[in-house]
Design a protein around this motif. Structure first.
Motif, short mmCIF file in Angstrom:
data_model
loop_
_atom_site.label_atom_id
_atom_site.label_comp_id
_atom_site.label_asym_id
_atom_site.label_seq_id
_atom_site.Cartn_x
_atom_site.Cartn_y
_atom_site.Cartn_z
N ASP A 40 30.40 115.20 -80.39
CA ASP A 40 29.54 115.00 -81.56
C ASP A 40 28.12 114.64 -81.18
O ASP A 40 27.23 114.58 -82.04
N TYR A 41 27.90 114.38 -79.88
CA TYR A 41 26.54 114.13 -79.39
C TYR A 41 25.85 115.41 -78.94
O TYR A 41 24.65 115.40 -78.68
N ARG B 256 31.29 121.58 -82.61
CA ARG B 256 31.56 121.11 -83.98
C ARG B 256 31.03 122.10 -85.02
O ARG B 256 31.42 122.05 -86.20
N SER C 249 23.04 106.20 -73.48
CA SER C 249 23.80 106.77 -74.59
C SER C 249 23.67 108.30 -74.52
O SER C 249 22.68 108.84 -74.02
N ASP D 69 22.98 110.40 -76.67
CA ASP D 69 21.95 111.03 -77.50
C ASP D 69 20.53 110.77 -76.97
O ASP D 69 19.56 111.01 -77.68
N ASN E 76 35.37 101.62 -81.83
CA ASN E 76 34.99 102.70 -82.72
C ASN E 76 34.00 103.62 -82.01
O ASN E 76 32.81 103.35 -81.96
N GLN E 77 34.52 104.70 -81.43
CA GLN E 77 33.69 105.59 -80.63
C GLN E 77 33.33 106.85 -81.41
O GLN E 77 34.12 107.32 -82.22
N LYS E 78 32.18 107.39 -81.09
CA LYS E 78 31.82 108.72 -81.57
C LYS E 78 32.21 109.69 -80.45
O LYS E 78 31.86 109.46 -79.30
N ASN F 230 37.25 111.20 -76.19
CA ASN F 230 36.73 109.83 -76.15
C ASN F 230 37.14 109.16 -74.84
O ASN F 230 38.08 109.62 -74.17
N LYS G 51 37.89 116.90 -79.77
CA LYS G 51 37.14 115.64 -79.79
C LYS G 51 37.67 114.75 -78.67
O LYS G 51 38.86 114.44 -78.64
#
Lengths: 163, 163
Positions: free
Chosen positions: A8-9, A22, A84, A86, A2-4, A33, A31
């Motif tokens: 989205d970062y 976005r 990460s 973020d 389950n990736q973001k 991944n 998007k």
């Protein structure tokens, strides 16, 4: 897994891009991944994204290669640093150059699969090789040279433009 | 000189392109003309064609280089043959490859000037070199390899796509 998605970062001031922001309501909002060592993005062209009727416009395909490439470059830089997306300090990439080979016409009406992988890292430049599949067939090959841009320079650009 | 733009000579089945088709109501509808030995096109990006706020999206710039390039290739082929663009047999060009160097950020809010000239003719391939100016400054350089496609092949592609 389950990736973001990578995009989205992106912080708000980097999230207005017509291709991948976005916050751009009229944009493509792609998007991307990870899929193992490759990155992947899916996109459904709209009926008006036409080249000759029945085939996808090359400029859109170039745009997909562009934004999926810079996204992959950023994600790879964070991954290589074991961080990460973020976390600070920010690792931002803009497109230095873009090369597209149109191998065959890309048909309309199917979901396109855009794949990428890191080909080379040269200092602040990351070369991403990419390809687009339609019905499982490669129709486009592309390469993006993404350049890491210091957050300070991004801020200066934004200020110079009156933001 | 009162010229009719290259794209206005395209037959209807070649006039739906998102970048340059006069019949694509949602597209960019670029218009290119000769200016001496160079071709020129002007374009006003829309506010949503953003990269980072205040600057033009690279995918749009690639699209402008693409369509202005194929238009210039077609116009050059007719000119070299001493023919008007509305004469038969048709000389149609599609994009074989596209290369873009983003030299500096392209500012929003000014009319962009896209210029091109024929660099090389290699059989059915025509190489067009191009550049984009904003406020008189070159921000993008590009190269399109445009490939002449027989009208018969265009018709086959259209039929295969159910047109």
């Amino acid at each position: 897994m389950n990736q973001k998605p990578f995009q989205d970062y992106y912080p708000d001031h980097m999230a207005h891009c017509y291709g991948c922001g976005r916050l751009n309501e009229l944009g493509h909002q792609i998007k991307s991944n990870w899929d193992g060592n490759e990155s992947v993005c899916y996109f459904d062209p709209k009926p008006h994204h036409t080249a000759i009727p029945g085939y996808v416009y090359g400029g859109l395909l170039a745009s997909l290669i562009d934004c999926h490439g810079t996204g992959t470059a950023a994600a790879a830089a964070y991954r290589d640093a074991g961080r990460s997306m973020d976390t600070e300090p920010a690792l931002r990439f803009l497109t230095g150059s873009l090369h597209i080979d149109y191998l065959k016409p890309t048909p309309m009406g199917v979901t396109l699969e855009i794949r990428g992988k890191v080909k080379e890292v040269k200092g602040r430049k990351v070369v991403i090789e990419e390809w687009i599949l339609a019905n499982g067939m490669v129709t486009v090959r592309g390469e993006v040279v993404a350049v890491q841009v210091p957050e300070k320079l991004v801020r200066e650009l934004l200020e110079n433009a009156g933001n």
